[in-house]
Design an enzyme around this catalytic site. Structure first.
Site, short mmCIF file in Angstrom:
data_model
loop_
_atom_site.label_atom_id
_atom_site.label_comp_id
_atom_site.label_asym_id
_atom_site.label_seq_id
_atom_site.Cartn_x
_atom_site.Cartn_y
_atom_site.Cartn_z
N VAL A 38 22.06 4.52 -27.87
CA VAL A 38 22.96 3.39 -28.13
C VAL A 38 22.38 2.13 -27.52
O VAL A 38 22.40 1.05 -28.13
CB VAL A 38 24.37 3.68 -27.56
CG1 VAL A 38 25.27 2.47 -27.75
CG2 VAL A 38 24.97 4.90 -28.23
N ASP A 40 19.22 1.47 -26.94
CA ASP A 40 18.07 1.05 -27.76
C ASP A 40 18.51 0.33 -29.02
O ASP A 40 17.90 -0.66 -29.45
CB ASP A 40 17.22 2.27 -28.13
CG ASP A 40 16.51 2.87 -26.93
OD1 ASP A 40 16.39 2.16 -25.91
OD2 ASP A 40 16.10 4.04 -27.00
N LEU A 86 11.72 -11.08 11.69
CA LEU A 86 12.58 -10.52 12.74
C LEU A 86 11.78 -10.24 13.99
O LEU A 86 10.60 -9.88 13.92
CB LEU A 86 13.23 -9.22 12.25
CG LEU A 86 14.23 -9.32 11.10
CD1 LEU A 86 14.65 -7.93 10.65
CD2 LEU A 86 15.45 -10.13 11.50
N LYS A 126 15.17 -0.41 7.68
CA LYS A 126 14.15 -1.45 7.45
C LYS A 126 13.22 -0.93 6.36
O LYS A 126 12.38 -0.06 6.60
CB LYS A 126 13.38 -1.74 8.74
CG LYS A 126 12.38 -2.88 8.61
CD LYS A 126 11.72 -3.15 9.97
CE LYS A 126 10.73 -4.28 9.85
NZ LYS A 126 9.61 -3.97 8.95
N ARG A 147 7.75 -14.30 0.76
CA ARG A 147 8.02 -14.86 2.08
C ARG A 147 7.01 -15.93 2.45
O ARG A 147 7.35 -17.00 2.95
CB ARG A 147 8.00 -13.76 3.15
CG ARG A 147 8.27 -14.32 4.56
CD ARG A 147 7.89 -13.32 5.66
NE ARG A 147 8.69 -12.11 5.59
CZ ARG A 147 9.92 -12.00 6.08
NH1 ARG A 147 10.50 -13.04 6.64
NH2 ARG A 147 10.57 -10.86 6.00
N CYS A 429 -28.76 19.52 1.23
CA CYS A 429 -30.14 19.80 0.78
C CYS A 429 -30.99 20.48 1.85
O CYS A 429 -32.16 20.80 1.61
CB CYS A 429 -30.81 18.52 0.32
SG CYS A 429 -31.14 17.35 1.66
N CYS A 444 -29.17 11.76 6.27
CA CYS A 444 -30.15 12.54 5.52
C CYS A 444 -31.07 11.54 4.84
O CYS A 444 -30.60 10.62 4.15
CB CYS A 444 -29.44 13.40 4.47
SG CYS A 444 -30.58 14.20 3.32
#
Length: 690
Positions: A38, A40, A86, A126, A147, A429, A444
């Site tokens: 509905v 949609d 804060l 928080k 911010r 190796c 190496c």
């Protein structure tokens, strides 16, 4: 026609009201009122009418959530009301000290109070996300900002419109002229995990945590990318004109933080319902301890709680410092630590040959995720821990992100426990390992080491270099393991029959990969140089080198005869110079250069480059900063031009800045440049300099 228009006008208002109410019920109340089918159907009808009458499209229409064309950048805007941070407390003793201070301050400020006043508190989680300020004018969202520094933030309105839990129009009759809402945008944990799985499958770098992922998403220039990442939002405060009174009988003007949260929910926002009002600090401490245990079961990240004075009257009495309100404090959770048993140490070999010890231990839950391994970084760190096999170790997540082994509980060590030591030979190796002079990095030095080769190939096909999407880690591993590829050059000698023998390859996919590999020969000189994997040479440094030296032969000669010319390049130093000299001294790398040239790589600046060798260094050693909207160039295009001419682009103004390139709606950087005496130019002047 007018009748038809009027009918559509009324219907469009009805559709928007229905869709906005459905969004509120679904995203905020978590109680869907209508079926998806509905919804949609209503949405399609809205789009059809708006397509017929584009003049009826408004900013608060549900159709405007997905945004339009990608932005060219974000402009800086001043907050009408400062978005303060804060003060932090890191233990309950610090909270008690804060509570004692404000109680005395309230008593001293209010003469009617005869004793030390104990104010009512409200405790909220928080949320570990990104603070956002929303401005509504006459009930319609007009601006959303980050911010920033608390006084100035970036305008991200287009991206914020894509967040379904942020209403485009307030559910409020006769709203005030303006309302400012503050809240936290965040990425839910399940979305974050899904996004990282997709990035891993696409051989893209993983995001470190949901907070950083959210921040990066909000700064995407394409709002469709933002919409696809399904960010969420919790509102936690609001500001409105002092003389405003709601006319709707269902609403009353909030006089406390707890009332404001209910008010926010009623006008269309999602709020975090875990908050509690408390009459004593002891109750606030209980709230903290409860969520310290339960936080890992939440659907989002939280790194502590916020304790506030509930009544606005008392908040106003206490006021704020330049940085933070006096009436609130954030209480952070300590970094979670858990004991577990060390199972084994594996030694990983990177593309440079550096061997990194990695601890594998019994699986534990840390910060909401299962953890069973952690890097030990290098030989020095391994030695400092004094690790023995089957030790009991303490593991934590550094910054709630990366697991790290912090210490050993030696009291639990077995008498016959064996010390963990660095291997003498490469675990891949079996070549003899060497310890670098700083006694931290073990390497190496076998050029044919399969682990080094795989790492180098991953680097070569990465986006910054050849950008061969079809060559992921799994395919590279197969090619090396089957012996089809023993060097970078071998990629360009692959035949279709070899690819068809690998897993999940058909004739079409094999042909497509071979075409992609062959086309990568046409990449720019700086991308070819970056792909060689010279230690300490990242993308920006490779660009600088390509601006100063037009070919691999020239750079090779300079490394041998006049290496000081390398260290004299702006931003370079002896460490990079030594790494380049050492790389060219290696006969294996000289062989690689010959092989690449033999298969069609130029390893030099192309003839159709925008600038010749004299022009390309015009900005050598110069530092630039960009601000505002340029006339014809995007910021990325301007940055590319500057860097291709030898310059460096920085994000902030300082005394060392040579030029500020300023466009329309320049932000605070323009003022700072004027204060510092930095030369200010526009786009045309930049082009003239080039």
């Amino acid at each position: 026609m007018n009748s038809n228009f009027n009918q559509h006008f009324e219907r469009i208002k009805e559709l928007r009201a229905l869709l906005n109410k459905a969004n509120y019920s679904y995203y905020v109340l978590d109680s869907p009122e209508i079926d998806d089918s509905v919804y949609d159907q209503l949405y399609r009808e809205l789009i059809e009418i708006e397509n017929i009458h584009p003049s009826l499209i408004t900013d608060d229409s549900p159709s405007q959530r997905l945004g339009g064309v990608p932005s060219k950048g974000f402009k800086n805007v001043e907050h009408n009301i400062p978005l303060l941070s804060l003060d932090n407390a890191f233990n309950l003793n610090e909270v008690e000290a804060w509570y004692g201070r404000i109680s005395k301050l309230i008593s001293s400020e209010n003469k009617n109070i005869k004793k030390v006043y104990d104010p009512e508190l409200i405790c909220e989680l928080k949320i570990d996300g990104n603070a956002i300020s929303l401005r509504y004018e006459n009930g319609i969202l007009t601006r959303a900002t980050t911010r920033g520094d608390g006084k100035t933030g970036e305008d991200i309105t287009t991206n914020i419109r894509t967040i379904s839990t942020i209403p485009l129009r307030l559910l409020l009759e006769n709203p005030p002229l303006w309302v400012e809402i503050r809240g936290e945008a965040f990425m839910p944990n399940n979305i974050f995990n899904k996004l990282n799985i997709e990035r891993k499958n696409n051989d893209q770098p993983l995001f470190a945590n949901p907070r950083n992922s959210c921040a990066g998403t909000l700064r995407q220039l394409d709002p469709k990318i933002v919409a696809s990442r399904k960010l969420d939002f919790f509102a936690y405060s609001l500001y409105f004109p002092e003389n405003w009174e709601p006319t709707d009988n269902n609403f009353k003007k909030p006089i406390s933080q707890s009332e404001s949260l209910e008010f926010l929910k009623n006008i269309g926002f999602k709020v975090n319902t875990t908050y509690e009002t408390t009459k004593t600090l002891n109750e606030a401490n209980k709230y903290y301890k409860y969520w310290e245990v339960k936080k890992d079961f939440l659907a989002y990240a939280t790194d502590g709680i916020v304790v506030k004075i509930d009544k606005f009257e008392i908040q106003n009495l206490l006021g704020a410092t330049n940085k933070a309100p006096r009436w609130a404090i954030a209480v952070k959770y300590p970094a979670e630590e858990k004991a577990t048993k060390l199972r084994k140490i594996i030694f990983q070999v990177g593309r440079s040959g550096a061997v990194t010890p990695v601890a594998e231990f019994e699986s534990i839950e840390l910060a909401g995720t299962s953890v069973n391994r952690a890097t030990l970084h290098n030989a020095k760190r391994l030695a400092s821990l004094d690790l023995h096999y089957e030790d009991t170790i303490i593991v934590r997540k550094a910054g709630e992100i990366i697991p790290e082994v912090i210490r050993v509980i030696k009291e639990f060590r077995k008498v016959d426990a064996k010390l963990v030591q660095l291997p003498q030979n490469c675990p891949e190796c079996n070549s003899k390992l060497i310890l670098e002079s700083n006694e931290a990095i073990t390497k190496c030095i076998n050029y044919r080491c399969a682990a080094k080769l795989k790492g180098l190939l991953r680097h070569w096909v990465s986006k910054g270099s050849m950008n061969i999407d079809g060559l992921g880690e799994k395919i590279i591993n197969q090619l090396v393991n089957e012996g089809y590829v023993k060097s970078i050059a071998d990629l360009y000698k692959l035949e279709i029959d070899s690819l068809l023998e690998l897993e999940r390859f058909g004739e079409k996919s094999a042909n497509n990969l071979l075409i992609e590999i062959n086309e990568s020969k046409n990449k720019n000189w700086h991308k070819q140089l970056y792909g060689l994997g010279i230690p300490h040479i990242g993308e920006a440094n490779a660009k600088s080198l390509s601006n100063n030296f037009n070919s691999i032969e020239e750079l090779n000669a300079i490394a041998k005869e006049s290496p000081e010319k390398i260290s004299n390049i702006y931003g370079f130093g002896n460490e990079m110079k030594d790494a380049i000299v050492k790389w060219f001294d290696d006969s294996n790398n000289q062989t690689l250069i010959k092989e690449l040239k033999a298969i069609g790589f130029s390893l030099k600046e192309s003839l159709d480059s925008n600038y010749n060798s004299n022009q390309s260094n015009v900005f050598d050693g110069k530092s630039f900063v960009l601000t505002g909207t340029l006339d014809s160039l995007t910021r990325d295009e301007a940055k590319e031009l500057i860097e291709s001419a030898g310059g460096k682009v920085s994000s902030s103004i300082s005394k060392k800045t040579d030029f500020l390139v300023s466009g329309e709606k320049a932000g605070s950087k323009l003022n700072k440049a004027q204060e510092l005496g930095v030369k200010i130019i526009n786009e045309n002047e930049l082009k003239l300099l080039l």
